[in-house]
Design an enzyme around this catalytic site. Structure first.
Site, short mmCIF file in Angstrom:
data_model
loop_
_atom_site.label_atom_id
_atom_site.label_comp_id
_atom_site.label_asym_id
_atom_site.label_seq_id
_atom_site.Cartn_x
_atom_site.Cartn_y
_atom_site.Cartn_z
N SER A 1 -19.54 -2.96 1.43
CA SER A 1 -18.48 -1.98 1.22
C SER A 1 -17.67 -2.28 -0.03
O SER A 1 -17.14 -1.37 -0.65
CB SER A 1 -17.56 -1.93 2.43
OG SER A 1 -17.01 -3.20 2.69
N LYS B 1 -18.31 8.54 7.79
CA LYS B 1 -18.45 8.52 6.33
C LYS B 1 -19.48 9.60 5.94
O LYS B 1 -19.12 10.77 5.90
CB LYS B 1 -18.78 7.12 5.86
CG LYS B 1 -17.63 6.15 6.26
CD LYS B 1 -17.70 4.81 5.61
CE LYS B 1 -16.77 3.78 6.24
NZ LYS B 1 -15.34 4.05 6.02
N ARG C 1 0.82 -1.21 0.00
CA ARG C 1 0.00 0.00 0.00
C ARG C 1 0.85 1.26 0.00
O ARG C 1 1.74 1.41 0.84
CB ARG C 1 -0.89 0.04 1.24
CG ARG C 1 -2.00 -0.97 1.21
CD ARG C 1 -2.54 -1.20 2.59
NE ARG C 1 -3.11 -2.53 2.70
CZ ARG C 1 -4.40 -2.80 2.55
NH1 ARG C 1 -5.26 -1.85 2.31
NH2 ARG C 1 -4.84 -4.04 2.62
N THR D 1 -21.49 4.26 11.35
CA THR D 1 -20.30 5.10 11.57
C THR D 1 -20.69 6.57 11.48
O THR D 1 -21.67 6.93 10.82
CB THR D 1 -19.21 4.82 10.51
OG1 THR D 1 -18.05 5.58 10.84
CG2 THR D 1 -19.65 5.21 9.11
N SER E 1 -22.36 -15.57 9.23
CA SER E 1 -21.76 -14.36 8.69
C SER E 1 -21.78 -14.37 7.16
O SER E 1 -21.29 -15.32 6.53
CB SER E 1 -20.30 -14.30 9.20
OG SER E 1 -19.60 -13.28 8.57
N HIS F 1 -22.13 2.13 5.37
CA HIS F 1 -22.13 2.86 4.09
C HIS F 1 -23.52 3.40 3.74
O HIS F 1 -23.70 3.96 2.66
CB HIS F 1 -21.59 1.97 2.97
CG HIS F 1 -20.12 1.76 3.11
ND1 HIS F 1 -19.18 2.67 2.67
CD2 HIS F 1 -19.42 0.77 3.71
CE1 HIS F 1 -17.97 2.25 2.97
NE2 HIS F 1 -18.09 1.09 3.60
N THR G 1 -11.09 2.62 26.67
CA THR G 1 -10.48 3.53 25.70
C THR G 1 -11.05 4.92 25.89
O THR G 1 -12.20 5.09 26.31
CB THR G 1 -10.70 3.02 24.26
OG1 THR G 1 -9.95 3.83 23.36
CG2 THR G 1 -12.16 3.05 23.84
N THR G 2 -10.23 5.91 25.60
CA THR G 2 -10.66 7.30 25.78
C THR G 2 -11.86 7.63 24.91
O THR G 2 -11.90 7.28 23.73
CB THR G 2 -9.48 8.25 25.45
OG1 THR G 2 -8.40 7.93 26.31
CG2 THR G 2 -9.85 9.70 25.63
#
Ligand code: PLP
Length: 297
Positions: free
Chosen positions: A189, A248, A21, A245, A137, A217, A277-278
């Site tokens: 996606s 996006k 990448r 999310t 799944s 999405h 986690t913060t």
């Protein structure tokens, strides 16, 4: 062992098969969406148009969003102050969770630091804690779902992409009485195709399975209020857990789930990916009502 030799050898393998990448070094230009400046190292910089952004609607640069974020920054400072259970829960988290629950017609919602984390944390918690659970799944599910399922160490049965016959055959083969989760995306996606959500829910009801739908999405894009394909198709109430999310179409950062009060409280209470986690900073949380309002004109 020479560690760097090991790393280099494996990176050379990626280069040989063409999958190494290389990132474009971009600098987005607020107010000129979708334009950006590309930094090319020693050869300088060029203006480019970014057609592959996940900020589908340019909301990450909308003046109303920027204004609200500036105001939150001035009022609350840059960070959240800690994890959610150690000083990190701000009014903005509580209000945004209520708004997200309402968007999806669910009793409750829970924020995570990204969509990836929300999938990883929720699927690993449900899969590991539901007794004798099997997760069915779709074969094209996102890496974050796959990692969450794997981490649960429960049985995973992969069904052919969007293939209801295969899903039913696999559901029918599960021993009666086992906990079952059907995990799928609404808009895929990689292929951009859409799941037959109502029919998946029919099968879930027939075989007493939970439904878990990744709407990453689709939120902000489909449905009268941007509640995703489940809202557009009028099936949100039939899906047990909707995951989305804020990074996006909503243009900023963060992830979430929306579900029943009991399921959300269960994940909130048992998921390490939520607890340790913060929390997202308040300034990142002030945009949803703005984007929803703007979209509705
Ligand atoms: N789920 C799907 C289907 C995705 O495509 C992605 C990211 O591309 C995610 C989850 C992760 O969301 P986020 O980028 O907010 O971590």
């Amino acid at each position: 062992m020479n560690y760097d030799t090991f790393f280099t050898k494996h990176l050379d393998g990626l280069r040989r098969d063409g999958s190494y990448r290389v990132f474009a070094n971009l600098e987005r230009q607020a107010g000129a969406f979708p334009k950006a400046t590309r930094h090319n190292g020693r050869s300088g910089k060029t203006d480019v148009t970014v057609w592959c952004s996940n900020d589908y609607l340019g909301m990450g640069q909308h003046p109303a969003v920027l204004k609200a974020m500036h105001a939150a920054l001035d009022a609350c400072g840059a960070g959240s102050g800690g994890t959610r259970n150690i000083a990190g829960t701000n009014r903005h988290h509580v209000e945004l969770e209520a708004e997200l629950a309402d968007l999806h017609g669910k009793e409750a919602a829970l924020l995570f630091t990204s969509g990836y984390v929300s999938n990883w944390a929720s699927l690993s918690t449900l899969g590991s804690r539901l007794p004798n659970c099997v997760i069915l799944s779709d074969e094209l599910n996102h890496a974050s779902m796959i990692e969450g399922m794997r981490h649960s160490r429960t049985q995973i049965v992969v069904w052919k992409h969007n293939d209801l016959e295969d899903l039913e055959a696999k559901l029918a083969a599960v021993e009666p009485g086992r906990a079952k989760i059907i995990a799928f995306e609404s808009v895929y996606s990689m292929d951009g195709d859409i799941a037959p959500i109502a029919k998946i829910c029919d099968l879930a009801e027939k075989y007493a399975a939970l439904t878990y739908c990744d709407e990453v999405h689709a939120v902000g894009m489909y449905g009268p209020r941007g509640g995703g394909v489940t809202e557009r198709d009028g099936v949100a109430h039939r899906v047990d857990l909707i995951e989305g999310t804020l990074g996006k179409a909503f243009g900023v950062v963060g992830g979430y789930i929306a579900a029943s009060t009991a399921m959300v409280d269960f994940i909130r209470s048992f998921s390490s990916g939520f607890i340790f986690t913060t929390a997202l900073p308040p300034l990142a949380l002030l945009f949803l009502s703005i984007t929803t309002t703007l979209k509705n004109g």
